[in-house]
Motif scaffolding. Sequence first.
Motif, PDB file in Angstrom:
ATOM      1  N   PHE A 159       0.308  13.089  -8.974  1.00 13.91           N
ATOM      2  CA  PHE A 159       0.368  13.270  -7.529  1.00 13.91           C
ATOM      3  C   PHE A 159      -0.968  13.036  -6.845  1.00 13.91           C
ATOM      4  O   PHE A 159      -2.044  13.189  -7.445  1.00 13.91           O
ATOM      5  N   LEU A 160      -0.882  12.690  -5.560  1.00 13.21           N
ATOM      6  CA  LEU A 160      -2.066  12.610  -4.728  1.00 13.21           C
ATOM      7  C   LEU A 160      -2.768  13.965  -4.748  1.00 13.21           C
ATOM      8  O   LEU A 160      -2.128  14.987  -4.529  1.00 13.21           O
ATOM      9  N   PRO A 161      -4.076  14.003  -5.026  1.00 19.02           N
ATOM     10  CA  PRO A 161      -4.790  15.290  -5.068  1.00 19.02           C
ATOM     11  C   PRO A 161      -4.679  16.025  -3.749  1.00 19.02           C
ATOM     12  O   PRO A 161      -4.684  15.396  -2.693  1.00 19.02           O
ATOM     13  N   PRO A 166       0.810  -1.224   0.000  1.00 15.38           N
ATOM     14  CA  PRO A 166       0.000   0.000   0.000  1.00 15.38           C
ATOM     15  C   PRO A 166       0.843   1.273   0.000  1.00 15.38           C
ATOM     16  O   PRO A 166       0.426   2.296  -0.544  1.00 15.38           O
ATOM     17  N   LEU A 167       2.023   1.225   0.610  1.00  8.97           N
ATOM     18  CA  LEU A 167       2.963   2.350   0.623  1.00  8.97           C
ATOM     19  C   LEU A 167       4.327   1.808   0.223  1.00  8.97           C
ATOM     20  O   LEU A 167       4.756   0.766   0.745  1.00  8.97           O
ATOM     21  N   PHE A 191       6.698   5.962 -12.695  1.00 10.07           N
ATOM     22  CA  PHE A 191       5.971   6.398 -13.881  1.00 10.07           C
ATOM     23  C   PHE A 191       5.256   5.243 -14.587  1.00 10.07           C
ATOM     24  O   PHE A 191       4.367   5.474 -15.396  1.00 10.07           O
ATOM     25  N   GLU A 192       5.654   4.009 -14.284  1.00 10.99           N
ATOM     26  CA  GLU A 192       5.034   2.835 -14.902  1.00 10.99           C
ATOM     27  C   GLU A 192       3.786   2.365 -14.159  1.00 10.99           C
ATOM     28  O   GLU A 192       3.026   1.553 -14.675  1.00 10.99           O
ATOM     29  N   VAL A 193       3.567   2.832 -12.929  1.00 16.11           N
ATOM     30  CA  VAL A 193       2.505   2.245 -12.099  1.00 16.11           C
ATOM     31  C   VAL A 193       1.478   3.285 -11.650  1.00 16.11           C
ATOM     32  O   VAL A 193       0.792   3.098 -10.652  1.00 16.11           O
ATOM     33  N   LEU A 194       1.359   4.370 -12.399  1.00 15.97           N
ATOM     34  CA  LEU A 194       0.459   5.452 -11.992  1.00 15.97           C
ATOM     35  C   LEU A 194      -1.013   5.073 -12.082  1.00 15.97           C
ATOM     36  O   LEU A 194      -1.863   5.771 -11.524  1.00 15.97           O
ATOM     37  N   ASP A 195      -1.315   3.982 -12.752  1.00 21.95           N
ATOM     38  CA  ASP A 195      -2.710   3.553 -12.807  1.00 21.95           C
ATOM     39  C   ASP A 195      -3.214   3.132 -11.430  1.00 21.95           C
ATOM     40  O   ASP A 195      -4.394   3.312 -11.123  1.00 21.95           O
ATOM     41  N   HIS A 196      -2.331   2.570 -10.598  1.00 24.15           N
ATOM     42  CA  HIS A 196      -2.797   2.128  -9.290  1.00 24.15           C
ATOM     43  C   HIS A 196      -2.035   2.742  -8.112  1.00 24.15           C
ATOM     44  O   HIS A 196      -2.306   2.423  -6.967  1.00 24.15           O
ATOM     45  N   TYR A 197      -1.108   3.643  -8.377  1.00 25.62           N
ATOM     46  CA  TYR A 197      -0.418   4.381  -7.309  1.00 25.62           C
ATOM     47  C   TYR A 197      -0.425   5.872  -7.638  1.00 25.62           C
ATOM     48  O   TYR A 197      -0.414   6.267  -8.810  1.00 25.62           O
ATOM     49  N   ARG A 226      -3.841   3.776  -4.830  1.00 22.52           N
ATOM     50  CA  ARG A 226      -5.033   4.585  -5.037  1.00 22.52           C
ATOM     51  C   ARG A 226      -6.299   3.942  -4.473  1.00 22.52           C
ATOM     52  O   ARG A 226      -7.304   4.635  -4.298  1.00 22.52           O
ATOM     53  N   ASP A 227      -6.260   2.644  -4.177  1.00 22.72           N
ATOM     54  CA  ASP A 227      -7.479   2.006  -3.668  1.00 22.72           C
ATOM     55  C   ASP A 227      -7.654   2.192  -2.161  1.00 22.72           C
ATOM     56  O   ASP A 227      -8.670   1.780  -1.596  1.00 22.72           O
ATOM     57  N   LEU A 228      -6.686   2.828  -1.487  1.00 20.27           N
ATOM     58  CA  LEU A 228      -6.870   3.149  -0.073  1.00 20.27           C
ATOM     59  C   LEU A 228      -7.851   4.302   0.065  1.00 20.27           C
ATOM     60  O   LEU A 228      -7.950   5.157  -0.823  1.00 20.27           O
ATOM     61  N   PRO A 229      -8.591   4.372   1.183  1.00 18.86           N
ATOM     62  CA  PRO A 229      -9.486   5.520   1.391  1.00 18.86           C
ATOM     63  C   PRO A 229      -8.714   6.831   1.296  1.00 18.86           C
ATOM     64  O   PRO A 229      -7.549   6.921   1.707  1.00 18.86           O
TER      65      PRO A 229
END
Length: 282
Positions: free
Chosen positions: A280-282, A56-57, A66-72, A192-195
């Motif tokens: 980035f995280l919003p 998760p972190l 840059f390769e994993v931005l779909d889920h991180y 990104r799937d974390l609350p």
Amino acid sequence: MTVAPHTLELGYSPCPNDTFIFYALQAGLVPAPAPVHEVLAGVQTLNEWAAAGRLPLTKISYRAAFEVLDHYALLRAGGALGRGAGPLVVARRPLEDLSGLRVASPGRLTTAELLLRLAWPQAVPVPVPFREVMAAVERGEYGGQPLDAGLIIHESRFTYPQHGLVAVRDMGSWWEQETGLPLPLGAILVRRDLPADVQRAAEQAIRDSVAYAWAHQAEALAYVRQHAGEDDETVVRGHIDLYVNEYSLDLGDTGERAVQELYRRGVEAGALRAGASALFLP
């Protein structure tokens, strides 16, 4: 109402800058959305785990991020950006141009190899575990194949002369001359799937962990020494001083621009795929 996870696994390397940054967080000395469990692994392993979304972190190279931005999403605290802190190209003798030469690389998904591709598109990267790069370049071969030079990272920046090697180019200095920006090296990602509130709380917890380490350095260094691959105190402190700085606390506008510029140049060079997800995280 969102529910925080019972524990949060956090992946990072045993290198001094990572253990210094995350000491307080893994020890439960700063507030966090859940107890944090450390998972120590080498940079290439962490990069591969991120591709599978395992943790998760996690701390990985910006190239791999840059390769994993779909889920991180990238966090703004805990990473490694710097000036005069990039990978070094080393060789047995001075070299001017690496085009067509075989260069030991710590991995396809490392920022070091991305920089090599940007600076010398015709160089030939040869994957070599990062702790073996200097010895391989010293021998002039790896796996029975010749080597002309190598990319070194982490503590190797301070010890390569002991192997009879010379610096060919500091890739961090090259990047700064090209862009005027600090060099993005290691990124911190949250899945990104974390609350959403857990993601934001994790970012703040990492920021607090950096601040705690600065305020309690002797305490943090005791943890660092447990995992450092180098016994020399000067090397360990030099490593921390080089890679833990104001950008580790918060990227700020300059740090964000540096990350976006590395991403843009990688896409333009064909080394990265353009993605639709925000960095980035919003």
